[in-house]
Design a protein around this motif. Structure first.
Motif, mmCIF file in Angstrom:
data_model
loop_
_atom_site.group_PDB
_atom_site.id
_atom_site.type_symbol
_atom_site.label_atom_id
_atom_site.label_comp_id
_atom_site.label_asym_id
_atom_site.label_seq_id
_atom_site.Cartn_x
_atom_site.Cartn_y
_atom_site.Cartn_z
ATOM 1 N N GLY A 19 0.780 -1.230 0.000
ATOM 2 C CA GLY A 19 0.000 0.000 0.000
ATOM 3 C C GLY A 19 0.809 1.275 0.000
ATOM 4 O O GLY A 19 0.322 2.319 0.448
ATOM 5 N N LYS A 20 2.036 1.227 -0.532
ATOM 6 C CA LYS A 20 2.875 2.435 -0.553
ATOM 7 C C LYS A 20 2.292 3.501 -1.473
ATOM 8 O O LYS A 20 2.163 4.669 -1.091
ATOM 9 N N ASP B 157 3.363 -0.955 6.637
ATOM 10 C CA ASP B 157 3.555 -2.307 7.149
ATOM 11 C C ASP B 157 2.313 -3.159 6.944
ATOM 12 O O ASP B 157 1.191 -2.656 6.968
ATOM 13 N N MET B 158 2.548 -4.456 6.756
ATOM 14 C CA MET B 158 1.457 -5.422 6.624
ATOM 15 C C MET B 158 2.026 -6.796 6.921
ATOM 16 O O MET B 158 3.145 -7.116 6.498
ATOM 17 N N THR B 159 1.302 -7.618 7.653
ATOM 18 C CA THR B 159 1.780 -8.951 7.976
ATOM 19 C C THR B 159 1.847 -9.798 6.711
ATOM 20 O O THR B 159 1.161 -9.541 5.708
ATOM 21 N N ALA B 160 2.664 -10.835 6.765
ATOM 22 C CA ALA B 160 2.812 -11.715 5.608
ATOM 23 C C ALA B 160 1.485 -12.397 5.263
ATOM 24 O O ALA B 160 1.133 -12.533 4.081
ATOM 25 N N GLU B 161 0.747 -12.818 6.280
ATOM 26 C CA GLU B 161 -0.523 -13.506 6.019
ATOM 27 C C GLU B 161 -1.525 -12.567 5.352
ATOM 28 O O GLU B 161 -2.228 -12.955 4.406
ATOM 29 N N ALA B 162 -1.599 -11.320 5.837
ATOM 30 C CA ALA B 162 -2.538 -10.369 5.240
ATOM 31 C C ALA B 162 -2.149 -10.046 3.804
ATOM 32 O O ALA B 162 -3.009 -9.924 2.923
ATOM 33 N N THR C 16 8.073 -12.464 5.611
ATOM 34 C CA THR C 16 8.436 -12.181 7.001
ATOM 35 C C THR C 16 9.864 -11.656 7.089
ATOM 36 O O THR C 16 10.150 -10.707 7.833
ATOM 37 N N ALA C 17 10.774 -12.283 6.317
ATOM 38 C CA ALA C 17 12.164 -11.821 6.328
ATOM 39 C C ALA C 17 12.290 -10.408 5.761
ATOM 40 O O ALA C 17 13.024 -9.571 6.300
ATOM 41 N N LEU C 18 11.567 -10.113 4.681
ATOM 42 C CA LEU C 18 11.612 -8.769 4.102
ATOM 43 C C LEU C 18 11.024 -7.739 5.060
ATOM 44 O O LEU C 18 11.535 -6.614 5.173
ATOM 45 N N LEU D 273 11.902 -3.260 8.942
ATOM 46 C CA LEU D 273 11.809 -2.748 10.310
ATOM 47 C C LEU D 273 13.189 -2.425 10.871
ATOM 48 O O LEU D 273 13.394 -1.389 11.511
ATOM 49 N N LEU D 274 14.163 -3.316 10.635
ATOM 50 C CA LEU D 274 15.509 -3.078 11.146
ATOM 51 C C LEU D 274 16.154 -1.876 10.467
ATOM 52 O O LEU D 274 16.838 -1.068 11.119
ATOM 53 N N TRP D 275 15.964 -1.747 9.143
ATOM 54 C CA TRP D 275 16.559 -0.604 8.433
ATOM 55 C C TRP D 275 15.961 0.705 8.952
ATOM 56 O O TRP D 275 16.684 1.670 9.190
#
Length: 854
Positions: A26-27, A171-176, A206-208, A213-215
């Motif tokens: 959704g960017k 942000d969006m969860t992998a499942e969504a 999930t890894a992406l 988040l870390l970046w």
């Protein structure tokens, strides 16, 4: 950079970036929504470039916003559309919406990359709102390729995104996100299955997401540090716990690290940082083996290791802690005895506590606290060689009389002050040549000569004037001080040269260990060469009693050796460095000084690690055939208890019916029963043949025959084996799919089992799907059904062997023959996993290595 618009200076525009983990979060939607909000507040907003990818919700947001027409370019016979940078600059809006920051422009455009277009807009004073995915950041492209198997051709420098005034995570969860994909909200229907089973796997997303988040966390932390620096804030802000542990290289380091790790673990998101302070002259008494081991311990606990330079250890620790916004500092209790502490004053711990400010300081006691005595303080060792000392003594003996003779012949022209200064020059010259002791000799001798020949009364060892006493006293003091400084400088230079040589030796040795095979042999050879020894051997104690005896009674085995005439026992070597209770590094050739033994401690630690790695590699290799045999045994038992029964029972029932004297069958019934028996026995024959091959393989009498095989041919044969039911299965295998490295007959059996399972659990009107794709050096075959699916906790239980004849509970698993299929797949170097089908159902994924050159 400033731009000029309508003859007035304009400040640089502001950049806002929406950062996402993957396409579809959704960017662009967020960017366009922000454009509408700005426009509603009266801002002049235009759409410089946006890409909707056919998504109707995104396209609807463009309505109501002014869109700058795109520039059309021709390239290789096709027409392309790019952002018209000149038109946007001529329009001079307050805000420009520019999508896909990492996009590469068509050749012929003004700039190669779209982010360069954005920089040009910013320089012209135009605010820009843009969007980019984390996989396009240059610093993480290699990590993304490793995770997803897809190389990123379009990238944007991290510095461009870090320089943005605002970076907001979408942000969006992998499942969504996978549900959005399955509902057709991201890609068209024909691309959904391939995307979900490749790039848009739950693990990949999930890894992406974690990368994004870390970046962004680093970006936020960087902004916080910048704000603190701009506002001269030196106090600690406890945004999160940061625990710094100070390491000296002593044996107490392990205790301190574990205590600090427990402190950091008490708060969510706490950081652990270990720091070692080195003197600015490069000289340190730290044990490199201890520091190397403690660094590994810190990193294994999730912390980071740092090394800083500082002459005042307490100040260096606090400077580092404040720079890292640390909240707590962990120090070990002093190893100095009470007498030494009384004589030398406050220690590092006391000075650190006094100046710590808002940082909490923990002084942790340990087994080595207060154990240092005067006896282990470093002794004075001169840095001047023996040859230079001899030359200094000779120069002192010769120079003093010559200078006295020269000055005594010219008494009228030179006064006592000049005599003292010339003798002082002689002392400095002797100190430069021979060091402290020769300079002391000429200083004392020179004072006596000055007293006898130049101080009134002449030719008597008496001094009449107090001023002459002062002159001679100053002469002796300055001479001694200069001598001490010269000698100390020489000693420090020698120590620095040695420390540099030790560091280079340890670095090159570590490099040789990390390269290729034979790390232990390379290490021992490097040790032997570095210290000029005849042999360097690693010995291991093999006594049966388990004691720690190191004498002749202990049985020692030669593990590895470099050089000639190896030492059979530690006591047979000139140098013995214990590594552990059972390992020892033994060197033959010559005795070594204590300084070399300290460095050898690091080599011994390296040797222990290299030996452990070598043995772990050997155990891993030895375990491979055992694991393969275990998988084959499991598959064999599964087939015997399940697949053999079905055709055998069918054939038995048909034959028993035909032989029943109470039943009279007509020709059609007889033919049907005979066909059933024949079909069942054919299936049984094929299965027994496969099981015999597997049993021979398990016994080492038969090997699989993996070879490059076309997946389309194997799938076609498997569908033929399924009979009419095979025609209900959809097949999507790309024409350019690489060949797989597998045994065709075994793989066909696997496909049949999985396809039968999918047919059984697919509802009417929703045919199963067989789809294949390549991912890096692997080829994946997915068997997709649209049934009810299974719970996450049952995804491994379905591969447990079970029966299907009704004599046990059939409801605990899904699918038939899955245990056999997984065993056969793993025996060929592949994997078989179960995952949810988006929208409902179960997907079985067979991953096999691609054939070389395929």
């Amino acid at each position: 950079m400033a731009g000029y618009i309508e003859g007035r200076v304009t400040s640089r525009g502001q950049l806002r970036i929406y950062l996402g983990a993957a396409a579809g979060v959704g960017k662009t939607y967020a960017m366009l929504s922000e454009g509408h909000r700005r426009a509603e507040r009266g801002a002049d907003v235009v759409v410089g470039f946006t890409e909707t990818h056919g998504r109707p919700q995104t396209a609807a947001l463009i309505e109501g916003l002014e869109v700058v027409p795109r520039k059309k370019l021709s390239y290789r016979g096709s027409e392309w559309e790019e952002m018209d940078i000149d038109a946007v600059l001529a329009r001079k809006p307050q805000i420009a919406l520019v999508d896909e920051l990492a996009h590469t422009n068509v050749p012929g455009s003004r700039n190669e990359k779209r982010w360069q277009d954005v920089v040009e807009l910013l320089d012209a004073g135009i605010d820009v709102i843009s969007a980019v995915n984390v996989q396009h950041l240059e610093s993480v492209t290699d990590v993304v390729e490793q995770i997803t198997g897809v190389a990123q051709r379009e990238t944007v420098p991290d510095s461009v995104v870090r320089a943005a005034d605002q970076v907001e995570l979408v942000d969006m969860t992998a499942e969504a996100l996978r549900r959005r994909m399955a509902h057709g909200n991201i890609y068209p229907p024909e691309k959904i299955d391939a995307a979900l089973t490749n790039y848009f796997r739950a693990g990949n997303l999930t890894a992406l997401r974690e990368l994004a988040l870390l970046w962004l966390a680093d970006k936020v932390d960087e902004g916080l540090q910048k704000y603190r620096a701009e506002h001269n804030i030196s106090s600690t802000w406890e945004a999160r716990e940061r625990v710094v542990v100070a390491l000296t290289g002593g044996p107490e380091g392990d205790t301190l690290i574990r205590r600090a790790a427990r402190i950091a673990a008490r708060s969510t998101g706490g950081d652990l940082l270990a720091v070692h302070v080195t003197k600015s002259d490069g000289l340190t008494g730290a044990n490199p083996a201890n520091l190397a081991r403690q660094r590994q311990l810190v990193e294994s606990l999730g912390g980071t290791y740092h090394q800083v330079v500082g002459d005042e250890i307490a100040d260096a620790l606090l400077t580092f802690a404040k720079a890292e916004n640390a909240t707590q500092l962990v120090l070990g209790a002093s190893r100095r005895g009470w007498l030494l502490a009384l004589l030398t004053g406050p220690g590092i711990g006391a000075r650190t506590i006094h100046n710590s400010g808002a940082i909490d300081v923990h002084i942790v006691t340990h087994a080595h606290a207060g154990t240092r005595r005067w006896g282990i303080l470093p002794r004075y060792r001169g840095g001047i060689t023996r040859r230079r000392q001899v030359a200094g003594f000779l120069l002192a003996v010769v120079l003093a009389p010559l200078l006295t003779l020269a000055l005594s012949t010219n008494r009228s022209g030179i006064n006592l002050t000049s005599d003292v200064l010339l003798f002082l020059v002689a002392v400095v010259a002797v100190a430069l040549v021979g060091g402290f002791l020769p300079a002391v000799l000429i200083a004392i001798g020179g004072s006596l000569l000055l007293n006898y020949y130049f101080v009134a009364p002449i030719h008597q060892f008496t001094i009449a004037e107090a001023n002459n006493w002062l002159a001679l006293g100053v002469f002796i003091a300055v001479g001694l001080a200069v001598s001490w400084v010269v000698d100390t400088t020489a000693r420090r230079s020698k120590q620095a040269a040695r420390a540099n040589a030790e560091s280079e030796l340890l670095v090159t040795t570590a490099g040789s260990i990390l390269r290729g095979q034979g790390a232990l042999d390379a290490l021992l050879e490097r040790t032997r060469e570095a210290f000029g020894m005849q042999s360097a051997c690693l010995l291991e104690r093999q006594d049966s009693g388990g004691t720690t005896t190191r004498g002749p009674a202990a049985g020692w085995t030669l593990v590895a050796c470099a050089g000639e005439a190896p030492a059979a026992r530690p006591d047979a070597a000139e140098v013995d460095i214990p590594v552990t209770d059972t390992l020892s590094l033994a060197l033959k050739g010559r005795p070594l000084p204590a300084g070399d033994r300290r460095v050898l401690g690091a080599f011994a630690a390296y040797a222990a690690v290299a030996l452990e790695q070598q043995r772990l590699a050997a155990e891993a290799e030895a375990a491979k055939p055992i694991a393969a045999a275990d998988r084959m045994r499991t598959a064999l038992l599964t087939a015997v208890s399940h697949d053999l029964r079905t055709p055998l029972a069918s054939a038995k029932a048909a034959v028993t019916s035909l032989r029943s004297p109470d039943m009279h069958w007509n020709a059609a019934d007889t033919e049907e029963l005979l066909a059933t028996a024949d079909e069942s026995l054919d299936r049984l024959t094929r299965l027994v043949g496969n099981l015999l091959d597997m049993s021979r393989l398990q016994a080492g009498a038969l090997s699989l025959f993996p070879r490059p095989s076309g997946l389309d041919e194997i799938v076609a044969l498997a569908l033929d084996d399924l009979g009419p039911a095979g025609r209900d299965i959809s097949v999507e295998i790309p024409e350019m799919l690489p060949a797989v490295l597998a045994d065709p007959a075994i793989l066909e059996r696997i496909v049949v089992n999985l396809a039968e399972n999918a047919l059984r659990y697919s509802p009417a009107g929703k045919a199963p799907l067989l789809a294949a794709s390549s991912l890096g050096d692997r080829v994946e075959l997915r068997v997709v059904d649209r049934g009810q699916g299974i719970a996450d906790g049952d995804k491994e239980r379905v591969f447990v062997p079970f029966q299907r004849l009704g004599d046990t509970d059939n409801t605990t698993g899904v699918g038939l023959g899955l245990a056999l299929s997984r065993g056969l797949t793993e025996a060929m170097g592949g994997t078989l996993t179960a995952e949810d089908t988006p929208g409902g159902g179960l997907t079985m994924t067979v991953s096999l290595p691609a054939a070389p050159g395929g």
